[in-house]
Structures are given as C-alpha cells and as structure tokens.
Design a protein around this motif. Structure first.
Motif, PDB file in Angstrom:
ATOM      1  N   VAL A  77      -3.364   8.143   2.709  1.00 40.39           N
ATOM      2  CA  VAL A  77      -3.644   6.768   3.421  1.00 40.39           C
ATOM      3  C   VAL A  77      -3.383   7.156   4.302  1.00 40.39           C
ATOM      4  N   PRO A  78      -4.317   6.661   5.561  1.00 43.81           N
ATOM      5  CA  PRO A  78      -4.174   6.905   6.568  1.00 43.81           C
ATOM      6  C   PRO A  78      -2.947   5.356   7.630  1.00 43.81           C
ATOM      7  N   GLU A  79      -1.992   6.467   7.752  1.00 43.99           N
ATOM      8  CA  GLU A  79      -0.809   5.901   8.517  1.00 43.99           C
ATOM      9  C   GLU A  79      -1.232   3.976   9.302  1.00 43.99           C
ATOM     10  N   TRP A  80      -2.129   4.215   9.623  1.00 40.55           N
ATOM     11  CA  TRP A  80      -2.704   2.792  10.504  1.00 40.55           C
ATOM     12  C   TRP A  80      -2.370   1.736   9.125  1.00 40.55           C
ATOM     13  N   CYS A  81      -2.440   1.865   8.198  1.00 42.31           N
ATOM     14  CA  CYS A  81      -3.063   1.354   6.532  1.00 42.31           C
ATOM     15  C   CYS A  81      -1.704   0.665   6.522  1.00 42.31           C
ATOM     16  N   ALA A  82      -0.274   1.399   6.201  1.00 45.01           N
ATOM     17  CA  ALA A  82       1.076   0.801   6.529  1.00 45.01           C
ATOM     18  C   ALA A  82       1.061  -0.583   7.151  1.00 45.01           C
ATOM     19  N   ASP A  83       0.425  -1.025   8.209  1.00 43.68           N
ATOM     20  CA  ASP A  83       0.874  -2.161   8.772  1.00 43.68           C
ATOM     21  C   ASP A  83       0.591  -3.152   8.115  1.00 43.68           C
ATOM     22  N   PHE A  84       0.610  -3.247   7.400  1.00 45.53           N
ATOM     23  CA  PHE A  84      -0.988  -4.365   6.508  1.00 45.53           C
ATOM     24  C   PHE A  84       0.180  -4.633   5.395  1.00 45.53           C
ATOM     25  N   LEU A  85       0.215  -5.700   4.535  1.00 46.02           N
ATOM     26  CA  LEU A  85       0.435  -6.153   3.197  1.00 46.02           C
ATOM     27  C   LEU A  85      -0.283  -7.240   2.560  1.00 46.02           C
ATOM     28  N   ASN A  86      -0.993  -6.617   1.607  1.00 46.90           N
ATOM     29  CA  ASN A  86      -1.794  -7.517   0.534  1.00 46.90           C
ATOM     30  C   ASN A  86      -3.300  -8.217   1.759  1.00 46.90           C
ATOM     31  N   GLU A  87      -3.404  -6.792   2.224  1.00 48.88           N
ATOM     32  CA  GLU A  87      -4.552  -7.381   3.044  1.00 48.88           C
ATOM     33  C   GLU A  87      -5.778  -6.037   3.619  1.00 48.88           C
ATOM     34  N   TRP A  88      -6.767  -5.692   3.549  1.00 49.46           N
ATOM     35  CA  TRP A  88      -8.180  -4.553   3.385  1.00 49.46           C
ATOM     36  C   TRP A  88      -8.168  -4.385   5.173  1.00 49.46           C
ATOM     37  N   PRO A  89      -7.888  -3.817   5.687  1.00 47.99           N
ATOM     38  CA  PRO A  89      -7.829  -3.378   7.027  1.00 47.99           C
ATOM     39  C   PRO A  89      -9.129  -1.904   7.044  1.00 47.99           C
ATOM     40  N   THR A  90     -10.243  -2.021   7.530  1.00 51.38           N
ATOM     41  CA  THR A  90     -10.985  -1.139   7.292  1.00 51.38           C
ATOM     42  C   THR A  90     -11.652  -0.807   8.478  1.00 51.38           C
ATOM     43  N   ASN A  91     -11.519   0.795   9.313  1.00 54.24           N
ATOM     44  CA  ASN A  91     -12.328   1.398  10.565  1.00 54.24           C
ATOM     45  C   ASN A  91     -13.561   1.824   9.638  1.00 54.24           C
ATOM     46  N   ARG A  92     -14.623   2.161  10.252  1.00 53.81           N
ATOM     47  CA  ARG A  92     -16.142   2.364   9.857  1.00 53.81           C
ATOM     48  C   ARG A  92     -16.612   2.830   7.931  1.00 53.81           C
ATOM     49  N   VAL A  93     -15.149   4.190   7.779  1.00 56.59           N
ATOM     50  CA  VAL A  93     -15.316   5.104   6.177  1.00 56.59           C
ATOM     51  C   VAL A  93     -14.682   4.694   5.814  1.00 56.59           C
ATOM     52  N   GLN A  94     -13.260   4.494   5.913  1.00 58.86           N
ATOM     53  CA  GLN A  94     -12.198   3.681   4.591  1.00 58.86           C
ATOM     54  C   GLN A  94     -11.824   2.761   4.967  1.00 58.86           C
ATOM     55  N   GLY A  95     -11.833   2.153   3.686  1.00 62.61           N
ATOM     56  CA  GLY A  95     -10.250   0.223   3.588  1.00 62.61           C
ATOM     57  C   GLY A  95      -9.694   0.980   2.485  1.00 62.61           C
ATOM     58  N   CYS A  96      -8.057   0.117   2.749  1.00 63.85           N
ATOM     59  CA  CYS A  96      -6.880  -0.003   2.169  1.00 63.85           C
ATOM     60  C   CYS A  96      -6.477  -0.808   2.033  1.00 63.85           C
ATOM     61  N   SER A  97      -5.116  -0.956   1.300  1.00 66.05           N
ATOM     62  CA  SER A  97      -4.783  -2.243   0.633  1.00 66.05           C
ATOM     63  C   SER A  97      -3.054  -1.588   0.498  1.00 66.05           C
ATOM     64  N   HIS A  98      -2.299  -2.490   0.477  1.00 64.41           N
ATOM     65  CA  HIS A  98      -1.096  -1.858  -0.123  1.00 64.41           C
ATOM     66  C   HIS A  98      -0.128  -3.628  -1.180  1.00 64.41           C
ATOM     67  N   GLN A  99      -0.192  -2.703  -1.836  1.00 61.21           N
ATOM     68  CA  GLN A  99       0.032  -4.334  -2.368  1.00 61.21           C
ATOM     69  C   GLN A  99       1.719  -4.076  -3.601  1.00 61.21           C
ATOM     70  N   LEU A 100       2.797  -4.464  -3.458  1.00 54.12           N
ATOM     71  CA  LEU A 100       4.056  -4.312  -3.583  1.00 54.12           C
ATOM     72  C   LEU A 100       4.439  -5.703  -5.178  1.00 54.12           C
ATOM     73  N   GLY A 101       5.089  -5.672  -5.751  1.00 55.51           N
ATOM     74  CA  GLY A 101       5.191  -7.104  -6.810  1.00 55.51           C
ATOM     75  C   GLY A 101       6.431  -5.825  -7.797  1.00 55.51           C
ATOM     76  N   THR A 102       7.189  -7.118  -8.527  1.00 58.06           N
ATOM     77  CA  THR A 102       8.158  -6.800 -10.037  1.00 58.06           C
ATOM     78  C   THR A 102       6.644  -6.635 -11.477  1.00 58.06           C
TER      79      THR A 102
END
Length: 375
Positions: A77-102
């Motif tokens: 997972v790209p390092e820049w993805c760690a800056d977001f929670l419950n969102e979908w940042p993208t660059n030209r070829v990748q999109g990522c999200s991070h979700q936490l919960g119980t």
C-alpha cells in the motif's frame, strides 16, 4: 524527427517519474467518504433457537485512529494512503482507502465478543493492459470472546462497463495480529476491434463477517467513488493498445532543468508570464489538454513559430509553448503563446520526454495535465 542517438534522451529516462510514484490526492469532485455504516446503532437485539447472537460493525472516527490501529501498513500500500481515513485518494493508476472499526458480537444487549478491524483497500489500474486489480488486507487485533469465532468472505463487484474476473473469496478465519490478503481482478468491456473507451468503471468489494451462532452477518463495503477508464487504441498507436487509468487525476509532467536548460527555462518563463499548464495553486488551476489530431498539432507549431528566423541558425530549433500537442496551442486555442530558439538536442529530447509522459500516464485526447520545471 527525433534523433535516436540524442544523449539527452537517455539521461531523461533516468529522471522519468512513473504514474505510480506521484502522491495521491482526494478529488474534491468525487464522493469523499467510503461506505462505513454503523450497524451497531441500528441492530436490535434478537435471537432464534440455536442462534443466540447478533453481530454488528462500529466504524472508527478519525480521532480514534491512533488508539485503534495496531497493525503496520501493508508494504504494498502506498505510503501516501496512510494520510487518509474513510476516503479514497488516487493518483493516475492507484486508489486506496483505510477503514477501521470494531466488529461486535452480542447476546441480547450484552457484548460477548469483539475484534478491531483494520482494513486496507488498493485498486490498481494497468496503463498498458485491460486490467484492474482490487486488493484488500483484512487485519484483526484485540480478539475477545466470541470474536474468535468470526469468519469473513469477500465478494467482488463492479458497476459500469466492466467485467469481474474472479470468484468470491471463500470463508476464512481471522488471525490476531495478521493480515489476510484478498485479491480480485476486473477488466473494461472492450471488443478490441476498433478504437474504444470504457469510462465510468467503479469497482467495489463486500466483506461479509459471519458467526456460526449469529442470526445475521455484517457487510463492510469498500466502494471507490472516482471512476476508472479503460480504452483500446484511444491513446495512440505508439502506446500499448489496451490500458486503464483514473482519468480525473491530472498528472504532472516534470522537466529537469539540469538536463534541458534552454527548454526548461522557456517553459518556466512562459508560465511566469501567465500561460497555462503550471501545477495548481489556490485560485490558479489552468491545466493543459492533450490533442492527437496531427494537422492541428502541425498548425499549432507553425503558428507559434511563424515569427522565428527562417532558416533557423545551424543547431537551433523553434520551441513553442504551450506545446503543439495541446488544445492550448497557438492555433487551436487562439490565445497567447510563446516561442524561443533552443538547441536542437534539447528541443527533440524535450518532445520525446513529453511523449513518454503521455504514454506512461495514458493520456487520450482532451485529458488534462500539468508541466512543472524541476531543479
């Protein structure tokens, strides 16, 4: 024609930035939040014979992130993805999200088990193939009581002109302190018989958490809200026939001043004078847009360089800005433009460098991008 023996072209190859290296950002025009519904608020305690438990999901708020997250970010997972929670940042070829919960197990109103869910999702578009992958890392921490009995399955999906190429992930046990990786594959609906563009592709994945003695299940949806695009031959015959990208991410073509001094100085001067194409700043966002019609490109070049000395001095060529291969060029825009005489080697290497950017970022006609001079 570009001289294949031009030594500057080989130097530029070492400085070319691929689309996966550019940090991602959240598109303000796309829906921002991942789907993280709190089912514990809506779940009513109930039970049936032989199934005494209920199960629900309580998403974490960003403020609780540091208190909950225990597992390290997966290396893929790209390092820049760690800056977001419950969102979908993208660059030209990748999109990522991070979700936490119980994930919580209840018997009536009493909590009898739980675990902390740490979920990473990564969508990767292949700019040289009709291929989109959707990977997820499902982590569990602080397993307690009936939480140990919970299993999960993953169901891939996609809306728009796309195909799901993989089957649902089979029921799998969670292991405390470890990630379980789930891999899905998708493709655009392309016949491969004519120039085609499949736009508006939205992959999704449902993680379904089940307990053998629960009357219900919990579904956590990871659904990106920024579209992907796959095309066949729309980027040009000198680029891979098939490819997929996030078209709403406007990439930045970086021009190294140390290699292309005259070429880079012309770009910087033209942008300083107010011509479009510089990376955005508050109140100033005027990208360039690629064109592919060769007659338009030739007319842009001829119009911009009509006042340059003819014939040119030996070893020099006319360089135009905005580039002739953009809609903002001298003829197609009808607006302001700039020209300079620069060494032939720099002009040709700069053009080859821009073509490489078009290829790497898979720009088709009217796709937007920026140009930045770097030291």
């Amino acid at each position: 024609m570009t001289d294949p023996g031009n030594p500057l072209i080989a130097k530029l190859e070492k400085h070319r930035q691929g689309p996966s290296e550019e940090p991602g950002r959240v598109n303000p025009n796309a829906k921002r939040k991942a789907v993280v519904q709190d089912t514990c608020q809506s779940t009513q305690p109930s039970q049936t014979e032989g199934k005494p438990y209920t199960i629900c999901f309580e998403p974490a708020e960003p403020a609780a992130r540091n208190a909950i997250q225990a597992l390290a970010r997966p290396a893929e997972v790209p390092e820049w993805c760690a800056d977001f929670l419950n969102e979908w940042p993208t660059n030209r070829v990748q999109g990522c999200s991070h979700q936490l919960g119980t994930i919580i197990v209840r018997q009536g109103v009493k909590q009898v088990g739980k675990f902390e869910l740490d979920l990473w999702s990564l969508i990767t578009a292949n700019p040289a193939k009709n291929e989109i992958t959707f990977d997820q890392w499902v982590g569990a921490e602080d397993l307690d009581g009936q939480g140990y009995a919970i299993m999960f399955t993953a169901i891939p999906g996609c809306s728009g002109p796309c195909n799901v190429m993989t089957n649902p992930y089979p029921p799998t046990e969670l292991v405390e302190g470890e990630y379980k990786r789930v891999h899905h594959e998708l493709s655009g609906q392309l016949s491969g018989t004519q120039v085609e563009v499949s736009n508006g592709i939205f992959p999704e994945a449902e993680l379904v958490f089940i307990h053998p003695l629960a009357v219900d299940a919990v579904t956590v949806v990871s659904e990106i809200f920024e579209p992907l695009r796959c095309d066949y031959k729309a980027a040009g015959g000198d680029i891979a026939y098939y490819g997929c990208v996030f078209p709403l991410f406007w990439g930045t073509h970086k021009v190294p001043r140390s290699i292309l001094l005259g070429y880079a100085n012309h770009i910087a001067e033209a942008q300083t004078e107010g011509l479009p194409g510089a990376p955005p700043t508050p109140g100033n966002n005027y990208p360039l847009h690629r064109i592919r019609n060769q007659s338009d490109i030739t007319e842009n070049r001829n119009t911009a360089c009509q006042d340059a000395p003819s014939p040119r001095p030996a070893g020099w060529e006319c360089d135009e800005y905005p580039p002739a291969s953009t809609l903002e060029g001298a003829a197609t825009s009808g607006g302001d433009y700039s020209w300079r005489l620069i060494p032939i080697e720099q002009n040709q290497a700069g053009g080859a460098h821009l073509k490489g950017f078009y290829r790497d970022y898979r720009l088709i006609a009217r796709d937007a991008f920026y140009i930045q001079v770097v030291n």
